[in-house]
Design a protein around this motif. Structure first.
Motif, PDB file in Angstrom:
ATOM      1  N   THR A  97      34.544  58.425  41.399  1.00 51.56           N
ATOM      2  CA  THR A  97      33.596  57.406  41.854  1.00 51.56           C
ATOM      3  C   THR A  97      34.383  56.135  42.135  1.00 51.56           C
ATOM      4  N   ILE A  98      34.239  55.613  43.345  1.00 52.52           N
ATOM      5  CA  ILE A  98      34.964  54.409  43.744  1.00 52.52           C
ATOM      6  C   ILE A  98      34.040  53.195  43.601  1.00 52.52           C
ATOM      7  N   ILE A  99      34.523  52.200  42.877  1.00 57.03           N
ATOM      8  CA  ILE A  99      33.757  50.974  42.653  1.00 57.03           C
ATOM      9  C   ILE A  99      34.482  49.817  43.329  1.00 57.03           C
ATOM     10  N   TYR A 100      33.753  49.024  44.096  1.00 58.53           N
ATOM     11  CA  TYR A 100      34.360  47.857  44.736  1.00 58.53           C
ATOM     12  C   TYR A 100      34.053  46.611  43.923  1.00 58.53           C
ATOM     13  N   ASN A 101      35.091  45.937  43.484  1.00 60.39           N
ATOM     14  CA  ASN A 101      34.953  44.674  42.752  1.00 60.39           C
ATOM     15  C   ASN A 101      35.127  43.520  43.729  1.00 60.39           C
ATOM     16  N   ASN A 102      34.021  42.882  44.089  1.00 71.05           N
ATOM     17  CA  ASN A 102      34.123  41.813  45.091  1.00 71.05           C
ATOM     18  C   ASN A 102      34.621  40.493  44.507  1.00 71.05           C
ATOM     19  N   ASN A 103      34.905  40.483  43.202  1.00 67.37           N
ATOM     20  CA  ASN A 103      35.496  39.295  42.575  1.00 67.37           C
ATOM     21  C   ASN A 103      36.935  39.535  42.138  1.00 67.37           C
ATOM     22  N   GLN A 162      39.760  38.812  43.178  1.00 69.40           N
ATOM     23  CA  GLN A 162      40.731  37.712  43.253  1.00 69.40           C
ATOM     24  C   GLN A 162      40.789  36.900  41.957  1.00 69.40           C
ATOM     25  N   LEU A 163      39.726  36.950  41.164  1.00 71.57           N
ATOM     26  CA  LEU A 163      39.626  36.111  39.971  1.00 71.57           C
ATOM     27  C   LEU A 163      40.342  36.692  38.757  1.00 71.57           C
ATOM     28  N   GLY A 164      40.793  37.943  38.832  1.00 71.05           N
ATOM     29  CA  GLY A 164      41.562  38.491  37.720  1.00 71.05           C
ATOM     30  C   GLY A 164      41.074  39.835  37.227  1.00 71.05           C
ATOM     31  N   MET A 165      41.913  40.438  36.366  1.00 69.67           N
ATOM     32  CA  MET A 165      41.657  41.797  35.882  1.00 69.67           C
ATOM     33  C   MET A 165      40.366  41.923  35.077  1.00 69.67           C
ATOM     34  N   GLY A 166      40.016  40.854  34.376  1.00 73.25           N
ATOM     35  CA  GLY A 166      38.792  40.899  33.585  1.00 73.25           C
ATOM     36  C   GLY A 166      37.575  41.214  34.436  1.00 73.25           C
ATOM     37  N   THR A 167      37.572  40.754  35.687  1.00 72.60           N
ATOM     38  CA  THR A 167      36.425  41.018  36.573  1.00 72.60           C
ATOM     39  C   THR A 167      36.319  42.501  36.910  1.00 72.60           C
ATOM     40  N   SER A 168      37.453  43.184  37.019  1.00 69.65           N
ATOM     41  CA  SER A 168      37.419  44.617  37.326  1.00 69.65           C
ATOM     42  C   SER A 168      36.867  45.417  36.155  1.00 69.65           C
ATOM     43  N   ARG A 223      34.849  44.230  33.795  1.00 67.12           N
ATOM     44  CA  ARG A 223      33.418  43.916  33.715  1.00 67.12           C
ATOM     45  C   ARG A 223      32.635  44.679  34.781  1.00 67.12           C
ATOM     46  N   CYS A 224      33.182  44.714  35.983  1.00 69.07           N
ATOM     47  CA  CYS A 224      32.527  45.408  37.096  1.00 69.07           C
ATOM     48  C   CYS A 224      32.322  46.887  36.765  1.00 69.07           C
ATOM     49  N   GLY A 225      33.337  47.506  36.183  1.00 71.10           N
ATOM     50  CA  GLY A 225      33.234  48.918  35.815  1.00 71.10           C
ATOM     51  C   GLY A 225      32.195  49.161  34.739  1.00 71.10           C
ATOM     52  N   VAL A 226      32.211  48.314  33.714  1.00 64.97           N
ATOM     53  CA  VAL A 226      31.243  48.476  32.622  1.00 64.97           C
ATOM     54  C   VAL A 226      29.820  48.275  33.133  1.00 64.97           C
ATOM     55  N   GLN A 227      29.619  47.256  33.950  1.00 66.20           N
ATOM     56  CA  GLN A 227      28.285  47.022  34.522  1.00 66.20           C
ATOM     57  C   GLN A 227      27.817  48.241  35.323  1.00 66.20           C
ATOM     58  N   TYR A 228      28.740  48.839  36.050  1.00 63.05           N
ATOM     59  CA  TYR A 228      28.396  49.991  36.891  1.00 63.05           C
ATOM     60  C   TYR A 228      27.935  51.176  36.043  1.00 63.05           C
ATOM     61  N   ILE A 229      28.700  51.509  34.991  1.00 60.17           N
ATOM     62  CA  ILE A 229      28.320  52.693  34.202  1.00 60.17           C
ATOM     63  C   ILE A 229      27.061  52.439  33.383  1.00 60.17           C
ATOM     64  N   LEU A 230      26.840  51.189  32.973  1.00 63.22           N
ATOM     65  CA  LEU A 230      25.612  50.886  32.245  1.00 63.22           C
ATOM     66  C   LEU A 230      24.403  51.004  33.170  1.00 63.22           C
ATOM     67  N   LYS A 231      24.595  50.595  34.414  1.00 62.25           N
ATOM     68  CA  LYS A 231      23.523  50.727  35.399  1.00 62.25           C
ATOM     69  C   LYS A 231      23.240  52.197  35.701  1.00 62.25           C
TER      70      LYS A 231
END
Length: 207
Positions: free
Chosen positions: A70-76, A78-84, A86-94
């Motif tokens: 599953t490919i997830i696009y993190n549109n933030n 540029q702001l750092g690894m923490g955003t990636s 967070r993006c992944g965790v938000q995705y699997i929780l959703k």
């Protein structure tokens, strides 16, 4: 009893600014760095693979879209690894998959092999409430496994903080496994060439 389910996040969203070219697509023997990481992940049992992309999304997506991931696009990104993370965790929780843990790896640590990843998973199977991290020359880091009890902490990571921040924060709850000098990462072309040469030499000596 159902087998534990683990989400594997391959973090691959960076712009490779010091590299001058997308490091995700650098050749690594018969693969590229990113397809090599994917090929290891899909061999792990009870693991679902998520690749988190950001910079150069379109060209990398073309290279990996046919893999069972599953490919997830993190549109933030540029702001750092923490955003990636967070993006992944938000995705699997959703998705509401109710994963028991998250395994986090980096696209630019190609020396980390299937043996080490399986050692982490095996240790987690006996210490499922602990963070299972990789022992490095200086401290502990990724690859690492975070049980579901830490998902909220992963969601609170600051933009430029990676998983190592949590490993340090909860050091007394971390079990670490040595990776035997496999944790070298790649940030520059010189590092890439040096690591490739090192692996080639080791391969020749083992034959």
């Amino acid at each position: 009893m159902a087998e534990p389910k683990i989400a594997h996040f391959i973090l691959a969203a960076g712009a490779s600014s010091r590299m001058g070219t997308p490091k995700q697509l650098l050749p690594w023997f018969k693969d590229t760095l990113i397809t090599y990481e994917i090929s290891k992940s899909i061999q792990l049992k009870n693991v679902k693979t998520y690749v988190i992309l950001g910079a150069n999304y379109e060209i990398i997506d073309k290279e990996i879209k046919d893999f069972a991931v599953t490919i997830i696009y993190n549109n933030n990104w540029q702001l750092g690894m923490g955003t990636s993370i967070r993006c992944g965790v938000q995705y699997i929780l959703k998705e509401d998959k109710k994963f028991d843990a998250i395994l986090i790896t980096l696209v630019d640590q190609p020396m980390i092999d299937l043996i080490h990843l399986n050692e982490l998973l095996l240790k987690w199977s006996t210490r499922s409430q602990s963070i299972i991290a990789t022992k490095m020359e200086k401290g502990k880091g990724v690859p690492a496994i975070f049980p579901s009890s830490y998902f909220k902490d992963l969601l609170k990571l600051k933009n430029d903080y990676g998983a190592r921040y949590l490993i340090k924060q909860y050091e007394d709850q971390v079990v670490s496994i040595a990776a035997n000098a496999k944790t070298d990462d790649i940030d520059t072309i010189d590092q890439y060439k040096s690591l490739l040469e090192k692996v080639n030499m080791t391969t020749k000596q083992s034959k």
